[in-house]
Scaffold this motif. Structure first.
Motif, PDB file in Angstrom:
ATOM      1  N   LEU A 147       8.081  85.420 -61.420  1.00 53.92           N
ATOM      2  CA  LEU A 147       6.708  85.718 -61.024  1.00 53.92           C
ATOM      3  C   LEU A 147       6.550  87.187 -60.618  1.00 53.92           C
ATOM      4  O   LEU A 147       7.265  87.666 -59.739  1.00 53.92           O
ATOM      5  CB  LEU A 147       6.329  84.824 -59.837  1.00 53.92           C
ATOM      6  N   GLY A 173      -2.949  84.294 -53.671  1.00 51.56           N
ATOM      7  CA  GLY A 173      -1.849  84.472 -54.615  1.00 51.56           C
ATOM      8  C   GLY A 173      -1.891  85.813 -55.327  1.00 51.56           C
ATOM      9  O   GLY A 173      -1.047  86.099 -56.178  1.00 51.56           O
ATOM     10  N   ALA A 174      -2.850  86.677 -54.978  1.00 54.59           N
ATOM     11  CA  ALA A 174      -3.005  87.960 -55.676  1.00 54.59           C
ATOM     12  C   ALA A 174      -1.901  88.955 -55.338  1.00 54.59           C
ATOM     13  O   ALA A 174      -1.691  89.919 -56.069  1.00 54.59           O
ATOM     14  CB  ALA A 174      -4.362  88.571 -55.338  1.00 54.59           C
ATOM     15  N   GLY A 175      -1.208  88.737 -54.213  1.00 51.23           N
ATOM     16  CA  GLY A 175      -0.132  89.655 -53.835  1.00 51.23           C
ATOM     17  C   GLY A 175      -0.431  90.464 -52.576  1.00 51.23           C
ATOM     18  O   GLY A 175       0.334  91.369 -52.223  1.00 51.23           O
ATOM     19  N   LYS A 176      -1.498  90.121 -51.876  1.00 52.40           N
ATOM     20  CA  LYS A 176      -1.914  90.893 -50.700  1.00 52.40           C
ATOM     21  C   LYS A 176      -0.838  90.863 -49.595  1.00 52.40           C
ATOM     22  O   LYS A 176      -0.445  91.911 -49.078  1.00 52.40           O
ATOM     23  CB  LYS A 176      -3.248  90.345 -50.149  1.00 52.40           C
ATOM     24  N   SER A 177      -0.396  89.668 -49.238  1.00 53.04           N
ATOM     25  CA  SER A 177       0.622  89.575 -48.173  1.00 53.04           C
ATOM     26  C   SER A 177       1.930  90.212 -48.618  1.00 53.04           C
ATOM     27  O   SER A 177       2.631  90.837 -47.813  1.00 53.04           O
ATOM     28  CB  SER A 177       0.860  88.116 -47.773  1.00 53.04           C
ATOM     29  N   THR A 178       2.258  90.062 -49.894  1.00 53.16           N
ATOM     30  CA  THR A 178       3.482  90.687 -50.412  1.00 53.16           C
ATOM     31  C   THR A 178       3.408  92.204 -50.247  1.00 53.16           C
ATOM     32  O   THR A 178       4.380  92.845 -49.840  1.00 53.16           O
ATOM     33  CB  THR A 178       3.697  90.312 -51.896  1.00 53.16           C
ATOM     34  N   TYR A 230       9.295  87.777 -57.862  1.00 52.05           N
ATOM     35  CA  TYR A 230      10.020  86.643 -57.284  1.00 52.05           C
ATOM     36  C   TYR A 230      10.421  85.775 -58.466  1.00 52.05           C
ATOM     37  O   TYR A 230       9.569  85.085 -59.036  1.00 52.05           O
ATOM     38  CB  TYR A 230       9.136  85.863 -56.314  1.00 52.05           C
TER      39      TYR A 230
HETATM   40  P1  ADP Z   1      -1.823  86.561 -51.186  1.00 44.54           P
HETATM   41  O1  ADP Z   1      -1.425  87.039 -49.852  1.00 44.54           O
HETATM   42  O2  ADP Z   1      -2.688  87.517 -51.941  1.00 44.54           O
HETATM   43  O3  ADP Z   1      -2.442  85.191 -51.147  1.00 44.54           O
HETATM   44  P2  ADP Z   1       1.025  86.503 -51.677  1.00 44.54           P
HETATM   45  O4  ADP Z   1       1.438  87.916 -51.596  1.00 44.54           O
HETATM   46  O5  ADP Z   1       1.305  85.634 -50.510  1.00 44.54           O
HETATM   47  O6  ADP Z   1      -0.508  86.422 -52.084  1.00 44.54           O
HETATM   48  O7  ADP Z   1       1.726  85.854 -52.931  1.00 44.54           O
HETATM   49  C1  ADP Z   1       1.683  86.429 -54.230  1.00 44.54           C
HETATM   50  C2  ADP Z   1       2.502  85.572 -55.149  1.00 44.54           C
HETATM   51  O8  ADP Z   1       3.887  85.703 -54.840  1.00 44.54           O
HETATM   52  C3  ADP Z   1       2.170  84.080 -55.031  1.00 44.54           C
HETATM   53  O9  ADP Z   1       2.250  83.496 -56.316  1.00 44.54           O
HETATM   54  C4  ADP Z   1       3.279  83.566 -54.125  1.00 44.54           C
HETATM   55  O10 ADP Z   1       3.544  82.200 -54.364  1.00 44.54           O
HETATM   56  C5  ADP Z   1       4.444  84.458 -54.501  1.00 44.54           C
HETATM   57  N1  ADP Z   1       5.374  84.673 -53.394  1.00 44.54           N
HETATM   58  C6  ADP Z   1       5.090  85.330 -52.240  1.00 44.54           C
HETATM   59  N2  ADP Z   1       6.181  85.384 -51.446  1.00 44.54           N
HETATM   60  C7  ADP Z   1       7.169  84.736 -52.105  1.00 44.54           C
HETATM   61  C8  ADP Z   1       8.530  84.443 -51.797  1.00 44.54           C
HETATM   62  N3  ADP Z   1       9.091  84.848 -50.652  1.00 44.54           N
HETATM   63  N4  ADP Z   1       9.234  83.754 -52.717  1.00 44.54           N
HETATM   64  C9  ADP Z   1       8.682  83.365 -53.889  1.00 44.54           C
HETATM   65  N5  ADP Z   1       7.416  83.613 -54.236  1.00 44.54           N
HETATM   66  C10 ADP Z   1       6.655  84.280 -53.350  1.00 44.54           C
END
Ligand code: ADP
Ligand code: MG
Length: 245
Positions: free
Chosen positions: A16, A39-44, A13
């Motif tokens: 990042l 913030g590890a990337g799990k949801s991503t 992103y």
């Molecule tokens: P987790 O689920 O492990 O807490 P996320 O996957 O939500 O982590 O996020 C991983 C990183 O990517 C974080 O730094 C978050 O801010 C960033 N991030 C996630 N989605 C987006 C997005 N749509 N736009 C910009 N940054 C994002």
């Protein structure tokens, strides 16, 4: 037999790196957990698997077929079901109608069949008495069970859950654990669970993937993960006491 696979996933992103070269393999009927700090990337990773985010590199494979660029609705029809970290229900619909929106994604059911399938799942999730209730009148915990029912209404092969126990009390967590155990036993459903509740993870997961700053830092059985120095320092912490498994 592998049912779902992420291969060498990269996702940025802007500046990042949300995911860097991440692999994940889920076998048929397997219970897998993904853990790691916020913030590890799990949801991503879940978003990449379900089509809500497109990876910059890498492949997603479902049942041997590359689905990396496939639209979310088609993935759902092909066997993926999911819930969201920040619950999403339709506030103006009742429980049955919410679950029917899930079943409707299949696209091949009559209204009567939609109702029947949805009522079946509702009963299975212990929500039968709430079927006609407005979502707003349910407790937070029951609303989350409705989301789970909605994801199941498409009869997925793989169910992906993003922090389903967040905000639940301990009785509700136990109930959730029971339901998930039952689903696996009865339907051979594979489950990918993102969760911070380590008791739950260690009880349920056969295999755990650990993410930190977008990288997979460990993969193994609960016992292996709880003894892994990299995981202890990145996530579980020095004072971590083994969860009762
Ligand atoms: P987790 O689920 O492990 O807490 P996320 O996957 O939500 O982590 O996020 C991983 C990183 O990517 C974080 O730094 C978050 O801010 C960033 N991030 C996630 N989605 C987006 C997005 N749509 N736009 C910009 N940054 C994002
Ligand atoms: Mg998350």
């Amino acid at each position: 037999m592998t049912v779902l696979e992420a291969r060498n996933i990269h996702k940025r992103y802007g500046g990042l790196a949300a995911l860097t070269d991440v692999d994940l393999t889920v076998s048929k009927g397997q219970f897998v957990a993904v853990i790691g700090p916020n913030g590890a990337g799990k949801s991503t990773l879940l978003n990449v698997l379900t089509g809500l985010a497109m990876p910059d590199e890498g492949q997603v494979v479902l049942g041997g077929r590359a689905i990396t660029r496939m639209a979310t609705n088609r993935r759902i029809r092909a066997g993926l079901g999911r819930t969201f970290q920040h619950g999403r229900v339709f506030p103006r619909l009742n429980v049955l109608e919410n679950v029917m929106t899930g079943a409707a994604i299949r696209g091949d059911l009559s209204e009567a069949a939609l109702r029947e399938v949805s009522m079946e799942v509702i009963a299975q999730m212990g929500l039968a008495e709430d079927a006609d209730e407005a979502i707003g009148s349910l407790s937070y915990g029951r609303r989350r069970m409705v989301e789970l029912a909605r994801a199941l209404a498409c009869r997925p092969q793989v169910l992906l859950l993003d922090e389903p126990a967040a905000g639940l009390n301990s009785g509700e967590v136990d109930q959730l654990v029971d339901r998930l155990t039952e689903l696996r036993a009865r339907h051979g459903l594979a489950i990918v669970l993102i969760e911070h509740n380590m008791g739950m993870v260690m009880r349920l997961a056969e295999r755990i993937f650990v993410l930190n700053f977008g990288c997979k830092i460990a993969e193994g059985t609960p016992a292996e993960i709880q003894a892994d120095p990299a995981v202890l320092s990145a996530y579980l912490g020095e004072g971590y006491v083994h969860a009762d498994v």
